[in-house]
Design an enzyme around this catalytic site. Structure first.
Site, mmCIF file in Angstrom:
data_model
loop_
_atom_site.group_PDB
_atom_site.id
_atom_site.type_symbol
_atom_site.label_atom_id
_atom_site.label_comp_id
_atom_site.label_asym_id
_atom_site.label_seq_id
_atom_site.Cartn_x
_atom_site.Cartn_y
_atom_site.Cartn_z
ATOM 1 N N SER A 1 41.332 34.428 31.085
ATOM 2 C CA SER A 1 42.621 34.776 31.680
ATOM 3 C C SER A 1 42.914 34.047 32.983
ATOM 4 O O SER A 1 44.061 33.965 33.404
ATOM 5 C CB SER A 1 42.701 36.285 31.920
ATOM 6 O OG SER A 1 41.599 36.740 32.692
ATOM 7 N N ASP B 1 45.862 40.832 41.147
ATOM 8 C CA ASP B 1 45.656 42.100 40.439
ATOM 9 C C ASP B 1 44.167 42.449 40.523
ATOM 10 O O ASP B 1 43.416 41.794 41.245
ATOM 11 C CB ASP B 1 46.191 42.008 38.998
ATOM 12 C CG ASP B 1 45.416 41.025 38.120
ATOM 13 O OD1 ASP B 1 44.284 40.640 38.479
ATOM 14 O OD2 ASP B 1 45.939 40.633 37.061
ATOM 15 N N HIS C 1 42.264 39.031 39.109
ATOM 16 C CA HIS C 1 42.684 37.629 39.184
ATOM 17 C C HIS C 1 43.203 37.239 40.558
ATOM 18 O O HIS C 1 43.983 37.971 41.156
ATOM 19 C CB HIS C 1 43.782 37.374 38.136
ATOM 20 C CG HIS C 1 43.377 37.766 36.762
ATOM 21 N ND1 HIS C 1 43.727 38.989 36.220
ATOM 22 C CD2 HIS C 1 42.625 37.118 35.838
ATOM 23 C CE1 HIS C 1 43.221 39.080 34.998
ATOM 24 N NE2 HIS C 1 42.544 37.954 34.744
#
Length: 366
Positions: A37, A331, A334
């Protein structure tokens, strides 16, 4: 029909010739990205059976057009910045370039690269499957094999070989293998400890790098596991918001396996070259020198809920900060766009403390 095929082949050869004799601003013909991600630019948007998606606001609030694209970030991520520094447009998500049956729509789409990264995925095929469908590294490389085969057919083996040899292959993965090995039972049912699972991963990564080499890759950027124990999600469960040293020690173990593996691989494959990025060291450096880089908040996420906005991830209804460039983390897992830009700056030009045996700029120049 035959004439149209000849015309297409000639066009492809012209485009490739231009790619291999690129301008000063364009340093490489293409960038191919593999990972999770941190580097996903929207592949998971095309997966029906997964909850590991970021195709909603406030993700993308600082992306051009203020658009949520599937990037787990407030703006651009490392995949974008690496392409930018190489003088290329961002590599598009691979799944946006193929039909539902998996057939490549247009081979020319890959002449500046592609992004195969998938949120929640890892080196182990089982990593991230708790979220549903993900694209593990082995499958990402299957996709690259399809691209390699297609371009060899369209361009001819010699031209395609030159194209891939000059291109940059970025491997950004391992973080999820560390996290899931520590937080979930061994999915194989063999009751391996987290330490035992992490010990297995570098050897599997070596197998995948050898596959990439067989498909034409020659220049690799391999990123080590980061200090995942310092992300807001792990800090949120500590009363003082301190880093989780159990997770960090597993990242160190993984990295200590990857570094010698890369050296061994290079000793056996003479025309392979690589840059290893000490992501763990870079994150610790940013934490310890936060103000030097403009960060006012290193523990809490900009978007999320609970302690340090780390216990629940960033949803459409989650509170989020307005001063995003002041935050190290976007977040619970990340980094912000600002932090990812700095990471790529370090990968590109060193110092050698964090990128070795070459910086990315030096790797490109070979």
């Amino acid at each position: 029909m035959a004439n149209s095929n000849v015309l297409l082949l000639n066009i492809l050869h012209m485009i490739l010739l231009w790619r291999l004799n690129f301008s000063e601003a364009q340093l490489v013909p293409a960038v191919f990205i593999f990972g999770d991600s941190i580097a996903d630019v929207g592949n998971n948007n095309y997966l029906k059976n997964t909850i590991a998606k970021a195709n909603f606001t406030p993700n993308g609030i600082d992306f051009p057009g203020m658009t949520p694209t599937g990037r787990f970030c407030n703006g651009k991520n490392i995949a974008d910045f690496i392409a930018e520094r190489a003088g290329l447009p961002s590599s598009p998500p691979y799944l946006s370039l193929v039909s539902r049956s998996g057939e490549i729509n247009n081979a020319t789409s890959f002449l500046t690269g592609a992004n195969f990264a998938s949120a929640a995925a890892g080196i182990l095929n089982s990593t991230g499957t708790i979220f549903g469908e993900v694209i593990p590294l082995s499958t990402q490389i299957d996709y690259f094999a399809t691209v390699s085969k297609e371009l060899k057919q369209q361009l001819g083996p010699s031209a395609a070989q030159k194209f891939f040899a000059k291109s940059i292959i970025v491997i950004e993965t391992g973080n999820n293998d560390v996290i899931f090995s520590a937080l979930l039972p061994d999915p194989s049912g063999k009751n391996n400890t987290p330490q035992q699972l992490v010990d297995l991963v570098p050897a599997i990564l070596e197998e995948q790098l050898r596959r990439l080499y067989d498909y034409g890759a020659r220049k690799f950027v391999v990123m080590g596991a980061s200090a995942v124990g310092c992300c807001p999600f792990l800090r949120a469960w500590d009363e003082g918001g301190e880093c989780n040293e159990v997770l960090n020690s597993l990242s160190i173990t993984y990295n200590e396996g990857v570094e010698p593996m890369l050296r061994k691989l290079k000793s056996e494959i003479k025309d392979m070259s690589y840059t290893y990025c000490d992501s763990y060291g870079v994150l610790q450096h940013l934490i310890q020198n936060a103000k030097l880089y403009g960060f006012e908040e290193i523990k809490a996420a900009c978007c999320g809920q609970g302690n340090y906005r780390g216990k629940l991830t960033c949803f459409e209804t989650s509170p989020h900060c307005s001063n995003r460039s002041d935050y190290l983390f976007w977040d619970p897992f990340h980094p912000t766009e600002a932090a990812q830009r700095i990471l790529v700056d370090i990968i590109f030009d060193g110092p050698s403390k964090y990128t070795f045996p070459l910086s990315l700029r030096q790797l490109i120049a070979l």
